[in-house]
Scaffold this motif. Sequence first.
Motif, PDB file in Angstrom:
ATOM      1  N   TYR A 110       0.769  -1.226  -0.078  1.00 24.70           N
ATOM      2  CA  TYR A 110       0.131   0.182  -0.031  1.00 24.70           C
ATOM      3  C   TYR A 110       0.919   1.376   0.060  1.00 24.70           C
ATOM      4  N   GLY A 111       1.933   1.023  -0.593  1.00 22.20           N
ATOM      5  CA  GLY A 111       2.843   2.083  -0.767  1.00 22.20           C
ATOM      6  C   GLY A 111       2.715   3.158  -1.955  1.00 22.20           C
ATOM      7  N   ASN A 112       3.194   4.403  -1.962  1.00 25.84           N
ATOM      8  CA  ASN A 112       3.020   5.242  -3.066  1.00 25.84           C
ATOM      9  C   ASN A 112       3.962   4.870  -4.320  1.00 25.84           C
ATOM     10  N   HIS A 113       3.590   4.178  -5.394  1.00 20.98           N
ATOM     11  CA  HIS A 113       4.269   3.802  -6.287  1.00 20.98           C
ATOM     12  C   HIS A 113       3.619   4.440  -7.852  1.00 20.98           C
ATOM     13  N   SER A 114       4.493   4.284  -8.417  1.00 21.55           N
ATOM     14  CA  SER A 114       3.797   4.739 -10.080  1.00 21.55           C
ATOM     15  C   SER A 114       3.015   3.773 -10.503  1.00 21.55           C
ATOM     16  N   LEU A 115       2.247   3.980 -11.559  1.00 21.75           N
ATOM     17  CA  LEU A 115       1.217   2.970 -12.063  1.00 21.75           C
ATOM     18  C   LEU A 115       1.782   2.075 -12.805  1.00 21.75           C
ATOM     19  N   GLU A 116       2.923   2.219 -13.291  1.00 28.21           N
ATOM     20  CA  GLU A 116       3.769   0.968 -14.001  1.00 28.21           C
ATOM     21  C   GLU A 116       4.617   0.051 -12.789  1.00 28.21           C
ATOM     22  N   ASP A 117       4.851   0.509 -11.656  1.00 27.41           N
ATOM     23  CA  ASP A 117       5.537  -0.341 -10.704  1.00 27.41           C
ATOM     24  C   ASP A 117       4.424  -0.889  -9.995  1.00 27.41           C
ATOM     25  N   ILE A 118       3.123  -0.459  -9.838  1.00 23.45           N
ATOM     26  CA  ILE A 118       1.931  -1.124  -9.159  1.00 23.45           C
ATOM     27  C   ILE A 118       1.564  -2.508 -10.024  1.00 23.45           C
ATOM     28  N   ASP A 119       1.804  -2.247 -11.617  1.00 22.01           N
ATOM     29  CA  ASP A 119       1.486  -3.425 -12.357  1.00 22.01           C
ATOM     30  C   ASP A 119       2.573  -4.588 -12.398  1.00 22.01           C
ATOM     31  N   LYS A 120       3.754  -4.063 -12.007  1.00 23.79           N
ATOM     32  CA  LYS A 120       4.931  -5.013 -11.969  1.00 23.79           C
ATOM     33  C   LYS A 120       4.882  -5.668 -10.534  1.00 23.79           C
ATOM     34  N   TYR A 121       4.371  -5.026  -9.442  1.00 19.64           N
ATOM     35  CA  TYR A 121       4.442  -5.392  -8.239  1.00 19.64           C
ATOM     36  C   TYR A 121       3.079  -6.674  -8.215  1.00 19.64           C
ATOM     37  N   ALA A 122       1.678  -6.144  -8.896  1.00 19.49           N
ATOM     38  CA  ALA A 122       0.740  -7.143  -9.051  1.00 19.49           C
ATOM     39  C   ALA A 122       1.324  -8.444  -9.697  1.00 19.49           C
ATOM     40  N   LEU A 123       2.123  -8.279 -11.015  1.00 18.53           N
ATOM     41  CA  LEU A 123       2.520  -9.609 -11.643  1.00 18.53           C
ATOM     42  C   LEU A 123       3.372 -10.369 -10.611  1.00 18.53           C
ATOM     43  N   LEU A 124       4.229  -9.877  -9.962  1.00 21.14           N
ATOM     44  CA  LEU A 124       5.124 -10.634  -8.846  1.00 21.14           C
ATOM     45  C   LEU A 124       4.229 -11.272  -7.636  1.00 21.14           C
ATOM     46  N   MET A 125       3.245 -10.685  -7.373  1.00 19.63           N
ATOM     47  CA  MET A 125       2.025 -11.192  -6.600  1.00 19.63           C
ATOM     48  C   MET A 125       1.407 -12.527  -6.887  1.00 19.63           C
ATOM     49  N   SER A 126       0.995 -12.164  -8.207  1.00 22.74           N
ATOM     50  CA  SER A 126       0.278 -13.563  -9.088  1.00 22.74           C
ATOM     51  C   SER A 126       1.363 -14.634  -9.216  1.00 22.74           C
ATOM     52  N   LYS A 127       2.594 -14.005  -9.650  1.00 28.12           N
ATOM     53  CA  LYS A 127       3.532 -14.933 -10.117  1.00 28.12           C
ATOM     54  C   LYS A 127       4.101 -16.111  -8.642  1.00 28.12           C
ATOM     55  N   TYR A 128       4.201 -15.470  -7.716  1.00 26.21           N
ATOM     56  CA  TYR A 128       4.687 -16.334  -6.452  1.00 26.21           C
ATOM     57  C   TYR A 128       3.748 -16.511  -5.498  1.00 26.21           C
ATOM     58  N   ALA A 129       2.425 -16.311  -5.727  1.00 32.35           N
ATOM     59  CA  ALA A 129       1.095 -16.692  -4.885  1.00 32.35           C
ATOM     60  C   ALA A 129       1.110 -18.122  -4.646  1.00 32.35           C
TER      61      ALA A 129
END
Length: 52
Positions: free
Chosen positions: A33-52
């Motif tokens: 829930y930090g302040n990230h750019s929209l691009e970084d938010i997408d990258k973090y979401a991808l990582l969360m789904s990849k390692y879930a």
Amino acid sequence: MAKIEIKGSPEELERVATFLANNNVKFNVVKDYGNHSLEDIDKYALLMSKYA
């Protein structure tokens, strides 16, 4: 349970996650829930789904 917080870019987080996965260490990537750019938010979401 212990926690380690990785501060940095999605690329740094992915390097750590890959290392942990390759060494059979159980871990979770969670939303911070930090302040990230929209691009970084997408990258973090991808990582969360990849390692879930």
